[in-house]
Design an enzyme around this catalytic site. Structure first.
Site, PDB file in Angstrom:
ATOM      1  N   TRP A 102      -8.515 -10.033  12.568  1.00 41.36           N
ATOM      2  CA  TRP A 102      -7.394  -9.394  13.289  1.00 41.36           C
ATOM      3  C   TRP A 102      -6.737 -10.376  14.249  1.00 41.36           C
ATOM      4  O   TRP A 102      -5.525 -10.365  14.429  1.00 41.36           O
ATOM      5  CB  TRP A 102      -7.868  -8.122  13.994  1.00 41.36           C
ATOM      6  CG  TRP A 102      -8.427  -7.157  13.001  1.00 41.36           C
ATOM      7  CD1 TRP A 102      -9.720  -6.756  12.862  1.00 41.36           C
ATOM      8  CD2 TRP A 102      -7.708  -6.507  11.942  1.00 41.36           C
ATOM      9  NE1 TRP A 102      -9.851  -5.902  11.802  1.00 41.36           N
ATOM     10  CE2 TRP A 102      -8.646  -5.726  11.223  1.00 41.36           C
ATOM     11  CE3 TRP A 102      -6.372  -6.500  11.529  1.00 41.36           C
ATOM     12  CZ2 TRP A 102      -8.279  -4.953  10.109  1.00 41.36           C
ATOM     13  CZ3 TRP A 102      -6.010  -5.732  10.424  1.00 41.36           C
ATOM     14  CH2 TRP A 102      -6.957  -4.975   9.735  1.00 41.36           C
ATOM     15  N   ASP A 169      -6.185  -7.347  22.408  1.00 35.37           N
ATOM     16  CA  ASP A 169      -6.304  -6.317  21.374  1.00 35.37           C
ATOM     17  C   ASP A 169      -7.679  -5.676  21.543  1.00 35.37           C
ATOM     18  O   ASP A 169      -8.699  -6.286  21.246  1.00 35.37           O
ATOM     19  CB  ASP A 169      -6.160  -6.980  19.990  1.00 35.37           C
ATOM     20  CG  ASP A 169      -6.397  -5.994  18.846  1.00 35.37           C
ATOM     21  OD1 ASP A 169      -6.705  -4.817  19.106  1.00 35.37           O
ATOM     22  OD2 ASP A 169      -6.278  -6.428  17.667  1.00 35.37           O
ATOM     23  N   LYS A 193     -10.136   4.179  16.058  1.00 37.10           N
ATOM     24  CA  LYS A 193     -11.545   3.784  16.167  1.00 37.10           C
ATOM     25  C   LYS A 193     -12.251   4.547  17.287  1.00 37.10           C
ATOM     26  O   LYS A 193     -13.206   5.256  17.051  1.00 37.10           O
ATOM     27  CB  LYS A 193     -11.676   2.279  16.361  1.00 37.10           C
ATOM     28  CG  LYS A 193     -11.351   1.543  15.059  1.00 37.10           C
ATOM     29  CD  LYS A 193     -10.751   0.216  15.266  1.00 37.10           C
ATOM     30  CE  LYS A 193      -9.914  -0.248  14.120  1.00 37.10           C
ATOM     31  NZ  LYS A 193     -10.421   0.035  12.788  1.00 37.10           N
TER      32      LYS A 193
HETATM   33  C1  PLP Z   1      -9.428  -5.300  16.317  1.00 33.16           C
HETATM   34  C2  PLP Z   1      -8.378  -4.757  15.393  1.00 33.16           C
HETATM   35  N1  PLP Z   1      -7.089  -5.100  15.582  1.00 33.16           N
HETATM   36  C3  PLP Z   1      -6.122  -4.641  14.766  1.00 33.16           C
HETATM   37  C4  PLP Z   1      -6.395  -3.813  13.714  1.00 33.16           C
HETATM   38  C5  PLP Z   1      -5.269  -3.343  12.841  1.00 33.16           C
HETATM   39  O1  PLP Z   1      -4.974  -2.045  13.193  1.00 33.16           O
HETATM   40  P1  PLP Z   1      -3.875  -1.176  12.426  1.00 33.16           P
HETATM   41  O2  PLP Z   1      -4.420  -0.870  11.091  1.00 33.16           O
HETATM   42  O3  PLP Z   1      -3.755   0.033  13.321  1.00 33.16           O
HETATM   43  O4  PLP Z   1      -2.606  -1.933  12.363  1.00 33.16           O
HETATM   44  C6  PLP Z   1      -7.708  -3.412  13.489  1.00 33.16           C
HETATM   45  C7  PLP Z   1      -8.043  -2.512  12.358  1.00 33.16           C
HETATM   46  O5  PLP Z   1      -9.164  -2.317  11.980  1.00 33.16           O
HETATM   47  C8  PLP Z   1      -8.724  -3.913  14.337  1.00 33.16           C
HETATM   48  O6  PLP Z   1     -10.008  -3.571  14.142  1.00 33.16           O
END
Ligand code: PLP
Length: 358
Positions: A102, A169, A193
């Site tokens: 991510w 994030d 989550k």
């Molecule tokens: C730490 C983290 N950042 C970003 C994301 C991406 O999130 P989204 O699917 O809501 O765009 C995730 C998805 O699992 C994640 O775990």
């Protein structure tokens, strides 16, 4: 029978949240209408949005500190783009820490805007640890990090003290542990989550850092527009916002972040102790960087896979398979996961041990 759900996301939510959300779909606030058929500008929904935004700041200890909370759509992935759009100056640069898939996704988007310095990366070791010794350029517009690595099971247990804005994030560990959240200038987290269903992202912003890029920002990507419109610039994801609001209320009624952290520590300890004790298993993340939200582990001997899978499935466990880039198992033990479900998983691991080693 309700399963023990270890899914990484969308994931487990408190049972009372499921029940109240289901009720609101049938009839919202004794109005004779479903939550899904009322205007987002109706008095009842505006109150939900206002209270959810205020409650998020309250739980993070950020009330009256110059922060704004927003519930926007597009997932955490859209914030990968929205952050550089709002913070990276025309000829400036940004610093990013690469701790997983991510984080790498956020870096990819930032590169479209300008000089994106990756201060450190654990990619060559398949993201099994959090890099510690790195220099952050003092002239960067901001530093971006990912507090919890959902896929590889690592978590930042400390954050650099720097003189530039910090963006984090926190999608997979928001509201799970106490931190001084005022050290962050932007925090964002996809709801699915630790907070609610998929469909909304909580974004917490120190308002004074905005408006300094000299860039024309399209309205939908402009945090300032969303703040001015009180998170209603366009139609919000009403169900996701309402359900997240219910989870935040549950959190507050159950002792807030401090109480969650205690429970999360106990759950993580129970499971990591078993991984380290049981001769059939091993953890994948470096012990000092282990995540208390996503616990990743492997069978030392993969020939036991079928047998182990049979055991945990028979115990009503769901969502335990690891991400394809790590393999093995991943137990996501978010706030709503009761310790008794973690014990069921530990029992399954011990049952395998007895069967194999007898
Ligand atoms: C730490 C983290 N950042 C970003 C994301 C991406 O999130 P989204 O699917 O809501 O765009 C995730 C998805 O699992 C994640 O775990």
């Amino acid at each position: 029978m309700k399963k023990h759900n270890f899914s990484a996301g969308p994931s487990i939510l408190p049972q009372e949240v499921f029940e109240k959300a289901a009720q609101a779909v049938l009839e919202f606030n004794n109005s004779g209408l479903s939550l899904l058929e009322i205007s987002h500008r109706s008095k009842d929904f505006v109150a939900v949005m206002e209270e959810a935004r205020a409650l998020a700041l309250e739980l993070l200890g950020l009330t009256s500190k110059g922060y704004q909370a927003l519930f926007l759509s597009g997932g955490a992935s859209l914030e990968f783009l929205r952050v550089p759009y709002n913070l990276m100056t025309q000829h400036g640069k940004a610093a990013y820490l690469d701790t997983g898939t991510w984080a790498a996704g956020a870096i990819k988007e930032a590169r479209q805007f300008g000089d994106t310095v990756v201060v450190a990366s654990s990619k060559p070791d398949n993201y099994t640890y959090i890099p510690k010794d790195y220099a952050i350029p003092a002239d960067a517009d901001y530093f971006h990090c990912t507090s919890n690595n959902t896929i590889f099971g690592t978590q930042m247990h400390s954050f650099p003290e720097i003189g530039i804005p910090v963006v984090c994030d926190m999608s997979s560990d928001i509201f799970s542990r106490q931190l001084d959240f005022s050290k962050f200038d932007i925090i964002y987290a996809g709801a699915q989550k630790n907070m609610g269903p998929a469909g909304t992202t909580l974004i917490v912003i120190r308002e004074e850092i905005l408006g300094k890029t000299g860039r024309q920002i399209p309205s939908i990507l402009d945090y300032k527009q969303h703040i001015d419109k009180e998170s209603m610039y366009n139609t919000p994801s009403v169900f996701a916002v309402y359900t997240s609001y219910l989870t935040l209320q549950w959190l507050k009624n159950n002792g807030g972040i401090a109480a969650m952290e205690k429970k999360n520590d106990a759950k993580a300890k129970l499971l990591y102790n078993e991984i380290d004790r049981n001769p059939l298993f091993k953890g994948t993340a470096k012990p000092e960087d282990r995540s208390k939200m996503n616990v990743t582990f492997l069978l030392k001997d993969e020939t036991h896979t079928e047998q182990f899978d049979k055991i945990w499935k028979a115990k009503g466990i769901s969502g335990l398979n690891g991400h394809r880039s790590v393999g093995g198992y991943r137990a996501s033990i978010y706030n709503a996961m009761p310790i008794k479900s973690v014990q069921v998983l530990v029992d399954a691991m011990q049952e395998l041990e007895k069967t194999v080693l007898q």
